[in-house]
Structure formats: structure tokens, C-alpha cells
Design a protein around this motif. Sequence first.
Motif: not given
Length: 220
Positions: A88, A92-93, A95, A185
Amino acid sequence: RPPRSTLFPYTTLFRSSDALKRVVEEHIENEQTFSAQVVNVTPGKNGSALTASPGCGLRDFAFDYVFPTTASQREVFDNCGLSVAWDFINGTNGAVIVYGQTGSGKTHTMFGPSAPVGPEDYGLSANLAGFIFDAVDSRGRRGIDLSLGMSYVEVFGNETTDLLSDKPIGANRGANQRVGHRYVLEGKVEHPVKSSADFEALLASGEERKRKAATAMNER
């Protein structure tokens, strides 16, 4: 042949029905009430869980990591959250998702105990936030300007609820179904956060809207 496991250290080949019968005899008090059950766990990296259930026999489930009951919150973060946090802060995304039935430990894993605790009891969310804010501060001292925002939403079916505001997402239920996810979003429900304290305050505010005081369960 049963899956390889410490439960059956034999070279003899068993039919599935024979292996299941042996498990029932060794682990189940009443065969008539026998239901799916975990009969052996191999903790650690590339760990596994051996299960037995009527109709399926023995099945071995492999995981990237299996934590024993004695695992610390920090161990969970180091093996489940640290790589996501690094990705992150490098653009980079990522989860981190907890999944399981009610009472299985999701809230404790993600948020830690409900009473005020020390750093050793921080859940994944606090450990992730602390790591990320430390990284932002470090970059700020080197002249890199960064800002962070936080959204806290509940997704149920097609409805998206902003837990940090009393205003609904979308003018009505129909609009909510169509635009809720995109609205989130695009950052429309984002709140600026500058420290772990800001993050924890918003998290607490969202929790108050999500839970019922009578049951401490989610509203939906």
C-alpha cells in the motif's frame, strides 16, 4: 486412502469408509450425532486442517498459514497484514478480509479486545494504521507530501451505508443500489486522517452506528 496426516501414521491403505469409522471411534462420543468436525490441525506456515464429516469422509485443507490458539496479535499482523501494508505505501491497492460465522473471532482479529489495551493486543486494523502512518511520517521528513483519507462503509446486498455520516448514500433505495459503490470509490465519503488517533476516533464513531447496544451484533 486418507490424506497424509499425523492422525494416521500407517503404511496400510484404508478405504475412506474404514478411515472415517476409525476417526469416529477415536474422536466422537456418539456416532449417531456425528457432524462435520476438525480432528487434526498442523499449525504454522503451509499448515493444514484435517476434517471428517458424514458423506465426505476425511478431507485435508491446506493454508498459507495456520495460527495456533496461542498466537499473538503481532504474529497475525506479521503474517497476514505486513506485506499488504508494504504494498500500500508503495502505491499498490491491497485488502485484508476476515470471513467466518458469528462468534468465530473476526472482530477480535481485526480490532482486538473491546476494552482499552496495550500495543501487544492491537488488532490488524490498528497495526496496519500504525505501520502506514509511520511510513507517511518518514516520507514527510524526506520532503514527500502525502495525505491519507478514510472511509468506513457497510455493504449489505445492493445497499451501501456510510457509517461515518447520518446521511444516506443516494437519495433513495433505488439510487443507493445503482450508485453506492461508485460513490465510495470516488472518495465522496472520505474523511482526512493525519494520525493513528484520527483513525481510531473515526473507527469508534463508525462502530457506534454499526452495532446495537443490546446485542453488540451488527444491525443487519
